[in-house]
Write an enzyme that holds these catalytic residues in place. Structure first.
Site, PDB file in Angstrom:
ATOM      1  N   ARG A  11       0.815  -1.229   0.000  1.00 15.17           N
ATOM      2  CA  ARG A  11       0.000   0.000   0.000  1.00 15.17           C
ATOM      3  C   ARG A  11       0.847   1.277   0.000  1.00 15.17           C
ATOM      4  NH1 ARG A  11      -3.046  -3.245   3.529  1.00 15.17           N
ATOM      5  NH2 ARG A  11      -4.832  -4.116   2.426  1.00 15.17           N
TER       6      ARG A  11
ATOM      7  N   LYS B  51       3.618  11.425 -11.022  1.00 14.09           N
ATOM      8  CA  LYS B  51       2.747  10.619 -11.893  1.00 14.09           C
ATOM      9  C   LYS B  51       3.473   9.316 -12.193  1.00 14.09           C
ATOM     10  CE  LYS B  51      -0.067  13.885 -14.469  1.00 14.09           C
ATOM     11  NZ  LYS B  51      -0.353  14.433 -15.807  1.00 14.09           N
TER      12      LYS B  51
ATOM     13  N   GLU C  24      10.532  17.933 -24.347  1.00 14.04           N
ATOM     14  CA  GLU C  24       9.889  18.303 -23.069  1.00 14.04           C
ATOM     15  C   GLU C  24      10.505  19.577 -22.489  1.00 14.04           C
ATOM     16  OE1 GLU C  24       7.217  16.851 -21.912  1.00 14.04           O
ATOM     17  OE2 GLU C  24       7.249  14.694 -22.323  1.00 14.04           O
TER      18      GLU C  24
ATOM     19  N   LYS D  73       8.257  22.912 -13.457  1.00 13.48           N
ATOM     20  CA  LYS D  73       7.406  21.766 -13.140  1.00 13.48           C
ATOM     21  C   LYS D  73       7.057  21.767 -11.657  1.00 13.48           C
ATOM     22  CE  LYS D  73       6.028  17.206 -13.802  1.00 13.48           C
ATOM     23  NZ  LYS D  73       6.016  16.012 -14.582  1.00 13.48           N
TER      24      LYS D  73
ATOM     25  N   GLU E 293      -3.739  17.457 -10.850  1.00 17.88           N
ATOM     26  CA  GLU E 293      -4.237  17.913 -12.146  1.00 17.88           C
ATOM     27  C   GLU E 293      -5.732  18.229 -12.156  1.00 17.88           C
ATOM     28  OE1 GLU E 293      -2.196  16.033 -15.486  1.00 17.88           O
ATOM     29  OE2 GLU E 293      -3.971  16.400 -16.708  1.00 17.88           O
TER      30      GLU E 293
ATOM     31  N   ARG F   2      -2.043  22.005 -13.698  1.00 18.44           N
ATOM     32  CA  ARG F   2      -1.074  20.966 -14.083  1.00 18.44           C
ATOM     33  C   ARG F   2      -1.304  20.497 -15.518  1.00 18.44           C
ATOM     34  NH1 ARG F   2       1.642  16.036 -10.645  1.00 18.44           N
ATOM     35  NH2 ARG F   2       2.812  15.214 -12.402  1.00 18.44           N
TER      36      ARG F   2
ATOM     37  N   ASN G 246       0.653  19.371 -20.219  1.00 21.95           N
ATOM     38  CA  ASN G 246       0.288  18.467 -21.312  1.00 21.95           C
ATOM     39  C   ASN G 246       0.238  19.188 -22.650  1.00 21.95           C
ATOM     40  OD1 ASN G 246      -0.001  16.196 -19.660  1.00 21.95           O
ATOM     41  ND2 ASN G 246      -2.015  16.881 -19.007  1.00 21.95           N
TER      42      ASN G 246
ATOM     43  N   HIS H 104       0.391  17.155 -25.756  1.00 21.85           N
ATOM     44  CA  HIS H 104       0.248  15.739 -25.399  1.00 21.85           C
ATOM     45  C   HIS H 104      -1.023  15.081 -25.932  1.00 21.85           C
ATOM     46  CE1 HIS H 104       3.709  16.486 -22.937  1.00 21.85           C
ATOM     47  NE2 HIS H 104       3.703  15.273 -22.441  1.00 21.85           N
TER      48      HIS H 104
ATOM     49  N   HIS I 214      -0.233  11.672 -27.622  1.00 22.27           N
ATOM     50  CA  HIS I 214      -0.699  10.359 -27.167  1.00 22.27           C
ATOM     51  C   HIS I 214      -1.430   9.606 -28.285  1.00 22.27           C
ATOM     52  CE1 HIS I 214      -0.407  11.455 -22.610  1.00 22.27           C
ATOM     53  NE2 HIS I 214       0.749  11.253 -23.187  1.00 22.27           N
TER      54      HIS I 214
ATOM     55  N   HIS J  32       8.390   9.306 -27.319  1.00 20.91           N
ATOM     56  CA  HIS J  32       7.441  10.187 -26.632  1.00 20.91           C
ATOM     57  C   HIS J  32       7.787  11.674 -26.834  1.00 20.91           C
ATOM     58  CE1 HIS J  32       4.600  11.568 -23.614  1.00 20.91           C
ATOM     59  NE2 HIS J  32       5.566  12.269 -23.058  1.00 20.91           N
TER      60      HIS J  32
HETATM   61  P1  NAD Z   1      13.077   5.430 -21.725  1.00 19.98           P
HETATM   62  O1  NAD Z   1      12.995   5.285 -20.284  1.00 19.98           O
HETATM   63  O2  NAD Z   1      12.581   4.321 -22.584  1.00 19.98           O
HETATM   64  O3  NAD Z   1      14.579   5.775 -22.128  1.00 19.98           O
HETATM   65  C1  NAD Z   1      14.911   5.904 -23.498  1.00 19.98           C
HETATM   66  C2  NAD Z   1      16.057   4.944 -23.871  1.00 19.98           C
HETATM   67  O4  NAD Z   1      17.271   5.453 -23.345  1.00 19.98           O
HETATM   68  C3  NAD Z   1      15.894   3.547 -23.295  1.00 19.98           C
HETATM   69  O5  NAD Z   1      16.342   2.632 -24.245  1.00 19.98           O
HETATM   70  C4  NAD Z   1      16.839   3.554 -22.094  1.00 19.98           C
HETATM   71  O6  NAD Z   1      17.333   2.275 -21.800  1.00 19.98           O
HETATM   72  C5  NAD Z   1      17.935   4.443 -22.590  1.00 19.98           C
HETATM   73  N1  NAD Z   1      18.679   5.158 -21.577  1.00 19.98           N
HETATM   74  C6  NAD Z   1      18.212   5.717 -20.439  1.00 19.98           C
HETATM   75  N2  NAD Z   1      19.180   6.425 -19.840  1.00 19.98           N
HETATM   76  C7  NAD Z   1      20.288   6.284 -20.604  1.00 19.98           C
HETATM   77  C8  NAD Z   1      21.609   6.802 -20.521  1.00 19.98           C
HETATM   78  N3  NAD Z   1      21.978   7.644 -19.542  1.00 19.98           N
HETATM   79  N4  NAD Z   1      22.496   6.436 -21.460  1.00 19.98           N
HETATM   80  C9  NAD Z   1      22.135   5.622 -22.490  1.00 19.98           C
HETATM   81  N5  NAD Z   1      20.899   5.135 -22.632  1.00 19.98           N
HETATM   82  C10 NAD Z   1      19.980   5.477 -21.702  1.00 19.98           C
HETATM   83  O7  NAD Z   1      12.276   6.718 -22.242  1.00 19.98           O
HETATM   84  P2  NAD Z   1      12.177   8.229 -21.720  1.00 19.98           P
HETATM   85  O8  NAD Z   1      12.150   9.040 -22.946  1.00 19.98           O
HETATM   86  O9  NAD Z   1      13.144   8.544 -20.655  1.00 19.98           O
HETATM   87  O10 NAD Z   1      10.736   8.245 -21.025  1.00 19.98           O
HETATM   88  C11 NAD Z   1       9.561   8.033 -21.771  1.00 19.98           C
HETATM   89  C12 NAD Z   1       8.469   7.620 -20.829  1.00 19.98           C
HETATM   90  O11 NAD Z   1       8.265   8.638 -19.864  1.00 19.98           O
HETATM   91  C13 NAD Z   1       7.151   7.389 -21.505  1.00 19.98           C
HETATM   92  O12 NAD Z   1       6.616   6.180 -21.051  1.00 19.98           O
HETATM   93  C14 NAD Z   1       6.288   8.536 -21.016  1.00 19.98           C
HETATM   94  O13 NAD Z   1       4.929   8.210 -20.930  1.00 19.98           O
HETATM   95  C15 NAD Z   1       6.865   8.786 -19.678  1.00 19.98           C
HETATM   96  N6  NAD Z   1       6.610  10.129 -19.153  1.00 19.98           N
HETATM   97  C16 NAD Z   1       6.117  10.224 -17.905  1.00 19.98           C
HETATM   98  C17 NAD Z   1       5.899  11.462 -17.354  1.00 19.98           C
HETATM   99  C18 NAD Z   1       5.422  11.572 -15.942  1.00 19.98           C
HETATM  100  O14 NAD Z   1       5.085  12.679 -15.513  1.00 19.98           O
HETATM  101  N7  NAD Z   1       5.400  10.507 -15.189  1.00 19.98           N
HETATM  102  C19 NAD Z   1       6.186  12.608 -18.084  1.00 19.98           C
HETATM  103  C20 NAD Z   1       6.706  12.475 -19.362  1.00 19.98           C
HETATM  104  C21 NAD Z   1       6.909  11.218 -19.896  1.00 19.98           C
HETATM  105  N1  GLY Z   2       4.117  15.232 -17.671  1.00 22.12           N
HETATM  106  C1  GLY Z   2       2.890  15.824 -17.268  1.00 22.12           C
HETATM  107  C2  GLY Z   2       2.711  15.885 -15.791  1.00 22.12           C
HETATM  108  O1  GLY Z   2       3.568  15.488 -15.042  1.00 22.12           O
HETATM  109  O2  GLY Z   2       1.683  16.321 -15.360  1.00 22.12           O
END
Ligand code: NAD
Ligand code: GLY
Length: 376
Positions: free
Chosen positions: A128, A150, A192, A233, A243, A247, A251, A254, A258, A272
């Protein structure tokens, strides 16, 4: 003579009893043990990372934890967006239980947004809710996904549709690790960064227009860009954690993004951050069509994204895409749908985004149809 510690910046996310710090600077992984130790009830953590990050950065993290007498085991999951699924959530959660991670222990997410979102969600539901530390290793994760709580996974129905708000206890953004990031992932993360200028800080956008091409090589400018993004942020999240209002500004781009990610199967046809860049360009097009912003604004946004080597138009996405009606239907799956109406983040100019509830669907349909026509 000992070298003076590298300069680090700290941003506090002001969320009352759930407030935490985002520390930003070079080489932070090497001192992660000292940063994390004060948060621990006992000197034990569980680290989850991915197969690409593990060989590059996990040994240094494990050494930094060991140096503070912290016992740590690590689970390495496959890299990539498809890891954010039910199967890997189950695997991560069961592994944490096998590690006997208790309610007062700490989980560490070492990786990009995929690992951060998945591990944060596993921490949210484990017993939990256990605490977790984010050590984001992509530009995208440092400026966005690691901050704000998130967490979640993708399902067959769409992106991030299952998840929880669960704030980390600490975020360590080591800007040196971005030096191992493939250029395409660095550029995607920049999608971003530029979003923050576009949504709320025109002066930051001006600065990015002048300096952004240096971010991959100039650590000082990189740190400034991460810092300003995280400050924005943190301010927005502190005002509206779950949100209900502001917040949603985060997006920007986005709703389009999406739908495009779903249409391309969350594959490397479209990352992304690339989808965010295309989405921001379309959001400015839409704003201009609705007479909300100057006609020059979309061109300025596009010119900058192009100069950064980002995808900008639907024609930059390889392979087939659905038609305008199909993309609109995919937008209908978005979490930003309220009572079946699509919300868009639109802009009255660069740095002046707002939430629009009443966008005429025909305008969106026509915009998409014209954008798709450029794909030839
Ligand atoms: P990811 O985590 O897939 O990383 C991209 C690639 O880079 C992967 O292959 C990873 O293994 C590699 N990698 C990571 N760090 C590295 C480094 N230092 N050196 C070499 N390779 C490295 O993708 P991302 O772009 O970091 O994140 C995308 C995700 O984030 C999506 O799922 C998206 O929905 C999510 N997201 C979430 C929020 C949130 O608020 N929670 C906001 C924006 C995006
Ligand atoms: N990436 C959008 C949020 O964190 O709200």
């Amino acid at each position: 003579m000992t070298a003076s510690p590298a300069p680090r910046d700290t941003v506090r996310v002001e969320l009352g009893s759930r407030a935490y710090e985002v520390r930003i600077g070079p080489g932070l992984i090497d001192s992660a043990g000292a940063d994390i130790a004060p948060l621990l009830a006992r000197r034990k953590v569980a680290v989850i990372t991915d197969e690409t990050v593990a060989p590059l950065h996990l040994p240094r993290l494990m050494a930094a934890l060991a140096a503070e007498g912290i016992t740590a085991n690590a689970l390495t999951l496959p890299a990539g967006e498809t890891t954010k699924d039910w199967a890997n959530l189950a695997r991560a959660t069961e592994w944490l239980l096998e590690q006997k991670i208790e309610r007062r222990d700490m989980v560490v997410a070492l990786g990009g947004g995929v690992i951060g979102d998945l591990v944060g969600f596993a921490a949210a539901i484990l017993r939990r809710g256990v605490r977790f530390v984010q050590i984001p290793t992509t530009l995208l994760a440092q400026v966005d996904s690691s901050v704000g709580g998130k967490t979640g996974i993708n399902t067959a129905q769409g992106k991030n549709l299952v998840g929880a708000f669960h704030q980390p206890s600490l975020v360590l953004a080591d800007i040196s690790v971005l030096e191992t990031l493939p250029p395409r992932d660095f550029r995607a993360g920049y999608g971003e960064v530029v979003k923050y200028g576009l949504l709320g800080d025109a002066a930051f956008f001006d600065w990015l227009e002048a300096k952004a091409t240096t971010l991959a090589t100039d650590a000082t400018n990189r740190q400034k860009a991460v810092l300003r993004s995280v400050q924005m942020k943190a301010e927005i999240v502190a005002r509206d954690e779950t949100e209900e209002g502001d917040r949603a500004l985060l997006n920007l781009g986005h709703t389009f993004c999406h739908a495009l990610e779903k249409a391309t199967g969350y594959s490397d046809r479209l990352l992304h951050g690339e989808g965010v860049a295309i989405g921001c360009a379309l959001a400015f097009d839409l704003s201009s069509r609705l007479g909300l912003c100057a006609q020059e604004d979309p061109s300025r946004v596009r010119a900058h994204l192009r100069a950064m080597g980002l995808k900008v138009d639907l024609s930059d996405i390889p392979g087939d895409l659905p038609g305008a009606e199909g993309l609109l239907a995919l937008m209908g799956q978005d979490k930003k749908v309220i009572d079946g109406r699509l919300r868009f983040i639109l802009a009255r100019g660069i740095g002046r985004a707002f939430v629009a509830e009443d966008v005429p669907p025909d305008t969106v349909r026509n915009l998409l149809a014209e954008a798709l026509a450029t794909r030839g």
